[in-house]
Design a protein around this motif. Structure first.
Motif, PDB file in Angstrom:
ATOM      1  N   GLY C  39       0.838  -1.196   0.000  1.00 64.70           N
ATOM      2  CA  GLY C  39       0.000   0.000   0.000  1.00 64.70           C
ATOM      3  C   GLY C  39       0.866   1.235   0.000  1.00 64.70           C
ATOM      4  N   ARG C  40       0.244   2.369  -0.357  1.00 58.98           N
ATOM      5  CA  ARG C  40       1.014   3.614  -0.400  1.00 58.98           C
ATOM      6  C   ARG C  40       1.431   4.034   1.008  1.00 58.98           C
ATOM      7  NH1 ARG C  40      -3.563   6.680  -3.873  1.00 58.98           N
ATOM      8  NH2 ARG C  40      -3.406   5.337  -5.700  1.00 58.98           N
ATOM      9  N   ASN C  41       2.284   5.062   1.042  1.00 56.21           N
ATOM     10  CA  ASN C  41       2.611   5.650   2.335  1.00 56.21           C
ATOM     11  C   ASN C  41       1.329   6.160   2.987  1.00 56.21           C
ATOM     12  OD1 ASN C  41       5.330   5.258   1.895  1.00 56.21           O
ATOM     13  ND2 ASN C  41       5.585   7.239   0.907  1.00 56.21           N
ATOM     14  N   SER C  43      -1.127   4.361   4.074  1.00 49.53           N
ATOM     15  CA  SER C  43      -2.322   3.559   3.800  1.00 49.53           C
ATOM     16  C   SER C  43      -2.715   2.715   5.006  1.00 49.53           C
ATOM     17  CB  SER C  43      -2.081   2.661   2.587  1.00 49.53           C
ATOM     18  OG  SER C  43      -1.004   1.785   2.851  1.00 49.53           O
ATOM     19  N   LYS C  45      -0.415   0.442   6.725  1.00 45.49           N
ATOM     20  CA  LYS C  45       0.350  -0.806   6.890  1.00 45.49           C
ATOM     21  C   LYS C  45       0.994  -0.876   8.279  1.00 45.49           C
ATOM     22  CE  LYS C  45       3.236  -0.106   3.448  1.00 45.49           C
ATOM     23  NZ  LYS C  45       2.836   1.240   2.991  1.00 45.49           N
ATOM     24  N   LEU C 208      -3.637  -2.487   0.900  1.00 42.01           N
ATOM     25  CA  LEU C 208      -4.367  -1.524   1.727  1.00 42.01           C
ATOM     26  C   LEU C 208      -4.459  -0.200   1.000  1.00 42.01           C
ATOM     27  CD1 LEU C 208      -2.971  -1.907   5.357  1.00 42.01           C
ATOM     28  CD2 LEU C 208      -5.294  -2.390   4.582  1.00 42.01           C
ATOM     29  N   GLU C 209      -5.630   0.433   1.109  1.00 37.76           N
ATOM     30  CA  GLU C 209      -5.770   1.766   0.549  1.00 37.76           C
ATOM     31  C   GLU C 209      -6.606   2.592   1.506  1.00 37.76           C
ATOM     32  OE1 GLU C 209      -5.591   2.198  -4.031  1.00 37.76           O
ATOM     33  OE2 GLU C 209      -7.649   2.505  -3.410  1.00 37.76           O
ATOM     34  N   GLN C 210      -6.053   3.689   1.962  1.00 36.09           N
ATOM     35  CA  GLN C 210      -6.719   4.582   2.909  1.00 36.09           C
ATOM     36  C   GLN C 210      -7.319   3.811   4.077  1.00 36.09           C
ATOM     37  OE1 GLN C 210      -9.395   6.990   0.614  1.00 36.09           O
ATOM     38  NE2 GLN C 210      -7.723   8.150  -0.293  1.00 36.09           N
ATOM     39  N   ARG C 212      -8.233   0.752   4.326  1.00 39.34           N
ATOM     40  CA  ARG C 212      -9.165  -0.342   4.056  1.00 39.34           C
ATOM     41  C   ARG C 212      -8.516  -1.370   3.151  1.00 39.34           C
ATOM     42  NH1 ARG C 212     -14.530   0.761   5.115  1.00 39.34           N
ATOM     43  NH2 ARG C 212     -14.904   2.841   5.919  1.00 39.34           N
ATOM     44  N   ALA C 214      -8.123  -3.107  -0.061  1.00 36.82           N
ATOM     45  CA  ALA C 214      -8.540  -2.847  -1.434  1.00 36.82           C
ATOM     46  C   ALA C 214      -8.565  -4.149  -2.238  1.00 36.82           C
ATOM     47  CB  ALA C 214      -7.592  -1.849  -2.093  1.00 36.82           C
ATOM     48  N   SER C 226      -1.298  -4.670  -7.709  1.00 34.71           N
ATOM     49  CA  SER C 226      -0.782  -3.445  -7.108  1.00 34.71           C
ATOM     50  C   SER C 226      -0.664  -2.352  -8.154  1.00 34.71           C
ATOM     51  CB  SER C 226       0.553  -3.696  -6.422  1.00 34.71           C
ATOM     52  OG  SER C 226       1.472  -4.168  -7.364  1.00 34.71           O
ATOM     53  N   LEU C 229      -1.869   0.772  -7.341  1.00 36.27           N
ATOM     54  CA  LEU C 229      -1.060   1.759  -6.631  1.00 36.27           C
ATOM     55  C   LEU C 229      -0.234   2.607  -7.575  1.00 36.27           C
ATOM     56  CD1 LEU C 229       0.397  -0.776  -4.098  1.00 36.27           C
ATOM     57  CD2 LEU C 229      -1.574   0.691  -3.753  1.00 36.27           C
TER      58      LEU C 229
END
Lengths: 227, 221, 236
Positions: C39-41, C43, C45, C208-210, C212, C214, C226, C229
């Protein structure tokens, strides 16, 4: 409820003060100066009472959680701080004509000053912590610790400076002196209690804003949200 | 118990490794002692009379530096969280840390005594009793000090917050320790010393228990 | 379903102040398997890993970690998990060896010095073991933190961006360690931006995204999924 209590408190305080200033006879030895007792003693009782309530809320906030306890904890801490500040000022006003000094290191007065500073410390702690949960927990711990300190401070100051008049209990005071004392005691209690309730509402709203929306409903069944 | 000694050993080793900082706190305390004598003037009699109070004020002022430093070692790389995850019981962490802080404050107090003797002529015929008193007083400062420093290390404005919380709380320690030191320095014809020591013991008993219980609550994230 | 679960997570959520960093996260992981968290920074994790290691209080939801209830039995969870976090959890004034010896003693292990020496060797810090950690580079500190994590010998090993700050030999060290841990039948959860490596090492993948979930599925499909992402990770 809050506004009603404030109104009751104002009425009681006005009548108590009128009684104390105009109906009660002049005290034989101290003269009119003694009349400050009618606000001083009720302030003292209620300062301790509010701090005790704050301690109760702190305990409940730790034990049970729940933001209501925290909001009332905050309101009562501020109320107790205001009353102890008033108490120090009244004590100085009383000490000046009676003993010729503003501050005489009386154990009660000194304890009040220490209590006032301790309350300011707790309020400063609250303002220095952004996370509402940490703020609630930490300040509750600080309140418990400071509350336990009050009797220890009192006794250590008394030993340190053991040359003062003993506390007067209502039995040794005659009726015309008691009436304004009681009226004002309940007046301050109602006024500060009402203000604390209103202040707690403000605190609860601020916390609700800080916490933002509750968790959006999710498909994963019923979720129990803890504090 | 082994875990407790490991934790205590770690605290003491950390303090030993940062002894350069301890030294600067000693210098700070000695400077405070020197400065306080200017408030009284060069009158040897009154200097000796107030020596006990000055000693404890200097120790109290330096204590916040010691306490902050002891928590900085835990917050720098969040070592405290790592400890809790091992898991080590929070009470063990508290008592090892509070004990190590007591030792350091007692050492600081002991080092300041010769300074007070030189500056104020505040010698005592009962050095052992004075040492015991310093240990007790240091314990009274260290227990609530460690608890509060753990909070303030993770709050904003920590430099001002710790004294704001700690100083009003330890008024009984300051009073009792000051009185007891003065009795030791100036003589104790009325035999009041034991009363003040009892007060200190009571304060330590209450706060070592209470803070130990509370520590677990405040380190939860 | 008789395979015991290393992780059984239902609607896990955590907020910081007013912001829900994680909400409604549900997934499970069989014992002995490895999960890659992508996931992004920001997100969620790290928050998820710290929640599962019982470093943070759970605000909503339930989870069983290695059979222990995360909410009611956090201490058991802590004993059964080891977390390599963003923070190194080290005492900077002590040497690397002392850090490990004390960690081992605090875990109540026998032969702490021997264990510490072993782990220093394993992460390639044997030569610098007696230097204070404050003199370490970011990569060395990461290796020490890794040694500390391995010292715990936990059934569930969680690694938060293990490749961060490491050099190429360090990358291979991590890969080797993950394989070795899995050979012993232990479970691994790894949060990383190294999607290809994660796909090769892990069984399951979770995006993970925001805060949640994904996507979740076989780790081999991660590089495709991914793509979700890619939008914000041109440079990665």
């Amino acid at each position: 409820m809050g506004f009603l209590l404030v109104a009751v408190g104002v009425v009681l305080l006005l009548s108590g003060s009128w009684y104390g200033l105009f109906v009660s006879p002049q005290e034989r030895y101290m003269g009119d100066v003694q009349r400050i007792m009618y606000v001083h003693v009720p302030t003292a009782w209620n300062a301790l009472l509010l701090f005790t309530f704050a301690m109760g809320c702190a305990l409940m906030s730790l034990w049970r959680g729940g933001w209501g306890w925290d909001a009332h904890h905050e309101a009562l801490l501020e109320g107790a701080a205001v009353l102890s500040a008033l108490l120090c000022v009244q004590g100085a006003i009383w000490a000046r004509p009676t003993w010729g000094v503003w501050w005489d290191w009386d154990p009660r007065l000194t304890t009040t000053a220490v209590m006032f500073l301790a309350l300011l410390g707790i309020l400063a702690l609250r303002s220095a912590v952004d996370d509402p949960e940490k703020r609630a927990t930490w300040s509750a711990v600080a309140t418990i610790i400071a509350f336990v300190d009050v009797p220890i401070v009192y006794f250590s100051v008394r030993w340190w400076n053991s040359l003062h008049q003993m506390q007067s209990s209502p039995e040794t005071v005659s009726a015309p002196f008691i009436v304004p004392l009681r009226l004002n005691a309940f007046g301050v209690l109602a006024l500060m209690g009402g203000l604390a309730l209103l202040r707690a509402r403000v605190a609860a709203r601020r916390t609700a804003r800080e916490l933002g929306p509750a968790l959006e409903p999710l498909p994963a069944g019923a979720l129990v949200e803890a504090r | 118990m082994n875990v407790f000694f490991a934790a205590l050993h770690k605290e003491l080793l950390l303090q030993w490794r940062t002894r350069a900082r301890v030294l600067s706190v000693v210098v700070f305390g000695a400077t405070a002692l020197l400065l306080m004598s200017f408030a009284i003037g060069p009158d040897a009699g009154s200097l000796r009379q107030y020596a006990g109070g000055f000693l404890w004020l200097a120790l109290l002022l330096s204590s916040t530096l010691t306490l902050e430093a002891s928590l900085e070692a835990e917050t720098e790389q969040q070592a405290l969280e790592g400890l809790l995850l091992l898991p080590v019981a929070p009470t063990i962490l508290f008592y090892s840390k509070a004990l190590a802080n007591t030792a350091q404050l007692a050492l600081l107090g002991t080092v300041l005594v010769p300074v007070a003797i030189v500056l104020y002529g505040a010698g005592t015929a009962r050095p052992l009793a004075l040492f015991g008193l310093i240990v007790l007083g240091a314990g009274g400062l260290a227990a609530p000090g460690t608890l509060y420093a753990t909070m303030t290390a993770r709050a904003r404005a920590k430099q001002t917050l710790l004294p704001l919380l700690l100083f009003p709380l330890v008024v009984p320690v300051l009073i009792a320790a000051t009185k007891a030191s003065s009795l030791l320095i100036l003589g104790d014809p009325m035999r009041q010393l034991s009363a003040w020591l009892t007060l200190l013991v009571a304060f330590c008993g209450i706060y070592w228990t209470l803070c130990g219980l509370m520590f677990g609550v405040i380190v939860e994230d | 379903m008789t395979t015991p679960l290393a992780l059984d997570v239902q609607g896990l959520a955590r907020r910081y102040g007013g912001r829900w960093a994680l909400s409604g996260v549900s997934f499970s992981l069989e014992a002995g398997q490895a999960l890659a968290l992508v996931g992004r920074n920001g997100s969620g994790k790290s928050t998820l890993l710290r929640l599962l290691a019982a470093a943070l209080r759970v605000h909503a939801g339930e989870a069983r970690v290695c059979g222990a209830d995360l909410r009611r039995d956090a201490d058991t969870v802590r004993r059964r998990t080891a977390l390599l976090s963003h923070a190194a959890y080290t005492w900077e004034a002590l040497s690397a060896r002392e850090n490990l010896v004390f960690t081992s003693r605090l875990l109540g292990q026998d032969r702490p010095r021997e264990r510490a020496a072993q782990r220093l060797e394993q992460v390639g810090l044997a030569a610098r073991g007696d230097d204070p950690v404050s003199s370490f580079s970011a990569g060395m500190r990461k290796r020490l933190a890794l040694a500390r994590t391995l010292l715990q010998e936990a059934p569930l090993v969680m690694l938060d961006e293990p490749y961060g700050a490491l050099d190429p030999p360090g990358f291979r060290l991590i890969d080797g360690i993950i394989r070795a841990v899995r050979v012993e039948g232990r479970s691994v959860v790894m949060a990383t931006h190294q999607v290809e490596r994660a796909a090769a090492l892990c069984d399951r993948g979770l995006v993970l995204e925001q805060g949640r979930v994904a996507w979740q599925g076989p780790a081999a499909e991660l590089p495709l999924k991914s793509g979700l992402l890619r939008g914000s990770e041109e440079g990665a």
